[in-house]
Write a protein that holds these residues in place. Structure first.
Motif, short mmCIF file in Angstrom:
data_model
loop_
_atom_site.label_atom_id
_atom_site.label_comp_id
_atom_site.label_asym_id
_atom_site.label_seq_id
_atom_site.Cartn_x
_atom_site.Cartn_y
_atom_site.Cartn_z
N ARG A 19 0.84 -1.22 0.00
CA ARG A 19 0.00 0.00 0.00
C ARG A 19 0.87 1.25 0.00
O ARG A 19 0.63 2.20 -0.74
N HIS A 20 1.89 1.24 0.84
CA HIS A 20 2.77 2.41 0.94
C HIS A 20 3.53 2.66 -0.36
O HIS A 20 3.55 3.78 -0.87
N THR A 34 2.84 1.62 -3.33
CA THR A 34 1.91 1.96 -4.41
C THR A 34 1.59 3.45 -4.38
O THR A 34 1.58 4.11 -5.43
N ALA A 35 1.35 3.98 -3.19
CA ALA A 35 1.07 5.41 -3.07
C ALA A 35 2.26 6.24 -3.55
O ALA A 35 2.10 7.26 -4.24
N GLY A 66 2.37 8.72 -6.90
CA GLY A 66 2.85 10.10 -6.83
C GLY A 66 3.93 10.39 -7.86
O GLY A 66 3.92 11.44 -8.51
#
Length: 109
Positions: free
Chosen positions: A65-66, A68-69, A73
């Protein structure tokens, strides 16, 4: 299975040490950091699947999740830069064509 999970946890200790000491010192968007985090995700997913280790699955999901964010960006910034570059190129192309038109009208040909 329990013995294999314990072995994986022991194997994970040096990986976590490298992550906490070296990798976290890098910028979040650094290619080396993203590559290392991808390696950790793959290791944890494999352990989660092969060893039925819920902790490894949780670590993999959270890190995924981290990262991917962060990658979203980076991609957004690249798209914005590309769009700005395309806009600038269009403006320069239009300026070039405006400058060329008067020369065509005055050519004796």
């Amino acid at each position: 299975m329990t013995l294999l999970r314990i072995n994986y946890q022991l194997l994970r200790i040096p990986l976590q040490f490298v992550e906490h000491v070296a990798i976290t010192q890098l910028d979040e968007q650094a290619p080396a950091r993203l590559a290392y985090e991808k390696l950790l995700i793959q290791c944890d997913r494999a352990a989660g699947y092969l060893l039925n280790d819920e902790n490894a699955n949780g670590r993999a999901a959270e890190l995924h999740r981290h990262t991917t964010a962060v990658r979203v960006g980076i991609a957004s910034r690249h798209r914005r830069v590309d769009a700005e570059g395309a806009t600038l190129l269009d403006l320069q192309r239009a300026r070039f064509h405006r400058r060329r038109r008067p020369h065509r009208d005055t050519d004796p040909a």
